[in-house]
Scaffold this motif. Structure first.
Motif, short mmCIF file in Angstrom:
data_model
loop_
_atom_site.label_atom_id
_atom_site.label_comp_id
_atom_site.label_asym_id
_atom_site.label_seq_id
_atom_site.Cartn_x
_atom_site.Cartn_y
_atom_site.Cartn_z
N ILE A 106 0.86 -1.19 0.00
CA ILE A 106 0.00 0.00 0.00
C ILE A 106 0.90 1.25 0.00
O ILE A 106 1.72 1.41 0.91
CB ILE A 106 -0.93 0.02 1.22
N PRO A 107 0.77 2.11 -1.00
CA PRO A 107 1.65 3.30 -1.09
C PRO A 107 1.19 4.41 -0.15
O PRO A 107 0.65 5.43 -0.58
CB PRO A 107 1.50 3.70 -2.57
N TRP A 108 1.44 4.22 1.16
CA TRP A 108 0.97 5.19 2.14
C TRP A 108 1.58 6.56 1.93
O TRP A 108 0.91 7.59 2.13
CB TRP A 108 1.28 4.68 3.56
N VAL A 109 2.85 6.60 1.56
CA VAL A 109 3.51 7.90 1.35
C VAL A 109 2.82 8.67 0.23
O VAL A 109 2.52 9.87 0.38
CB VAL A 109 5.00 7.70 1.02
N ASN A 110 2.53 8.00 -0.87
CA ASN A 110 1.84 8.66 -1.98
C ASN A 110 0.45 9.12 -1.58
O ASN A 110 0.01 10.22 -1.96
CB ASN A 110 1.74 7.71 -3.17
N ILE A 111 -0.26 8.27 -0.82
CA ILE A 111 -1.61 8.63 -0.39
C ILE A 111 -1.59 9.88 0.48
O ILE A 111 -2.39 10.81 0.30
CB ILE A 111 -2.26 7.46 0.37
N VAL A 112 -0.64 9.94 1.43
CA VAL A 112 -0.55 11.10 2.32
C VAL A 112 -0.19 12.36 1.54
O VAL A 112 -0.82 13.42 1.72
CB VAL A 112 0.48 10.84 3.44
N ILE A 113 0.81 12.25 0.66
CA ILE A 113 1.25 13.43 -0.10
C ILE A 113 0.15 13.94 -1.02
O ILE A 113 -0.15 15.15 -1.07
CB ILE A 113 2.52 13.10 -0.90
N LEU A 114 -0.47 13.04 -1.77
CA LEU A 114 -1.51 13.46 -2.72
C LEU A 114 -2.75 14.00 -1.98
O LEU A 114 -3.39 14.95 -2.45
CB LEU A 114 -1.89 12.29 -3.63
N THR A 115 -3.08 13.39 -0.83
CA THR A 115 -4.21 13.90 -0.04
C THR A 115 -3.91 15.31 0.47
O THR A 115 -4.78 16.20 0.43
CB THR A 115 -4.51 12.97 1.14
N PHE A 116 -2.70 15.51 0.94
CA PHE A 116 -2.31 16.83 1.43
C PHE A 116 -2.35 17.86 0.30
O PHE A 116 -2.86 18.98 0.49
CB PHE A 116 -0.90 16.76 2.03
N LEU A 117 -1.83 17.50 -0.88
CA LEU A 117 -1.86 18.42 -2.01
C LEU A 117 -3.29 18.72 -2.45
O LEU A 117 -3.63 19.86 -2.81
CB LEU A 117 -1.06 17.83 -3.17
N ALA A 118 -4.16 17.68 -2.43
CA ALA A 118 -5.56 17.91 -2.79
C ALA A 118 -6.22 18.87 -1.80
O ALA A 118 -7.01 19.74 -2.19
CB ALA A 118 -6.31 16.58 -2.81
N PHE A 119 -5.88 18.74 -0.51
CA PHE A 119 -6.42 19.65 0.50
C PHE A 119 -5.94 21.07 0.26
O PHE A 119 -6.72 22.03 0.35
CB PHE A 119 -6.01 19.18 1.89
N ILE A 120 -4.65 21.22 -0.07
CA ILE A 120 -4.11 22.55 -0.35
C ILE A 120 -4.80 23.17 -1.56
O ILE A 120 -5.19 24.36 -1.54
CB ILE A 120 -2.59 22.46 -0.59
N LEU A 121 -5.00 22.39 -2.62
CA LEU A 121 -5.68 22.91 -3.81
C LEU A 121 -7.12 23.29 -3.49
O LEU A 121 -7.63 24.30 -3.99
CB LEU A 121 -5.63 21.86 -4.92
N PHE A 122 -7.78 22.46 -2.66
CA PHE A 122 -9.16 22.77 -2.27
C PHE A 122 -9.23 24.09 -1.50
O PHE A 122 -10.10 24.94 -1.76
CB PHE A 122 -9.71 21.63 -1.42
N MET A 123 -8.29 24.30 -0.57
CA MET A 123 -8.28 25.53 0.21
C MET A 123 -7.94 26.73 -0.67
O MET A 123 -8.53 27.81 -0.51
CB MET A 123 -7.28 25.42 1.36
#
Length: 224
Positions: A149-166
């Protein structure tokens, strides 16, 4: 303009996808078959696909690079370079090339008695440009069907998606509070100018009509 807009957006999306696909860590389940060292030329544009170790000058046109050869469950060959990333991009902060090469050498196995490992790496393999993904970690696994499970990718992409949403929310609020009122004021001012122009035109027509009627009173009446 519509096609140009979608073309630009598609190109930007491909660039962003390619950047993250190259940079983010990936995991291969393979069997290591060999390790070796080879001198590589770095005097052309493909230099961008090689690391820049902190202890080596960027002016070098060639250097020795360590490689790890492996085979996946389908028998397809996989070749990885083993280079330090140091403090450079991508930020893997890898300084243990020698240790990783030793681990790979110790985990070599044959098809008769396979030892499956998960190789964490970044980068692309391209046989035409002689580019290789850079291995950053090796871990023994139970078998070729293990799912990582690519946890690092999931965390990074989720964080970036949150930043873009904000950022989008902030932009929408800024536009609602600062830009939209200005546009509405401009539209109202334009409508007011347009209405005044219509009134002036109607008034001019009324004056002209009265003037023509006045001129008509000076016309001589026909004699009987």
């Amino acid at each position: 303009m519509k096609y140009a807009k979608w073309t630009i957006l598609t190109l930007l999306a491909l660039i962003v996808f390619g950047f993250f696909h190259y940079t983010l860590p990936q995991h291969d389940i393979v069997r290591i078959v060999n390790t070796y060292q080879e001198r590589q030329d770095l005097d052309d544009w493909t230099r961008i696909f090689w690391a820049t170790p902190d202890d080596q000058a960027t002016g070098l046109i060639n250097r020795d690079v360590q490689f790890i050869q492996a085979v996946d469950a389908d028998g397809d060959p996989r070749v990885y370079r083993n280079e330090d990333t140091g403090w450079h991009w991508p930020p893997y902060f890898k300084f243990d090339t020698a240790n990783l090469q030793t681990e790979a050498e110790d985990l070599k196995s044959t098809s008769a008695a396979p030892q499956w490992v998960s190789v964490t790496h970044y980068g692309w393999r391209n046989v035409y440009f002689s580019t290789f993904p850079n291995a950053v970690g090796i871990k023994p696994v139970a078998g070729p069907d293990v799912t990582i499970i690519p946890w690092v990718n999931i965390v990074i992409l989720t964080f970036l998606a949150f930043i873009l949403f904000m950022l989008r929310r902030m932009w929408l609020q800024f536009r609602e509070r600062m830009i939209d009122p200005v546009i509405e004021d401009v539209e109202e001012a334009w409508d007011s100018v347009d209405a005044q122009a219509d009134q002036a035109t109607a008034k001019a027509r009324g004056i002209w009509g009265r003037f023509r009627a006045w001129l008509g009173t000076w016309k001589s009446k026909p004699r009987r």
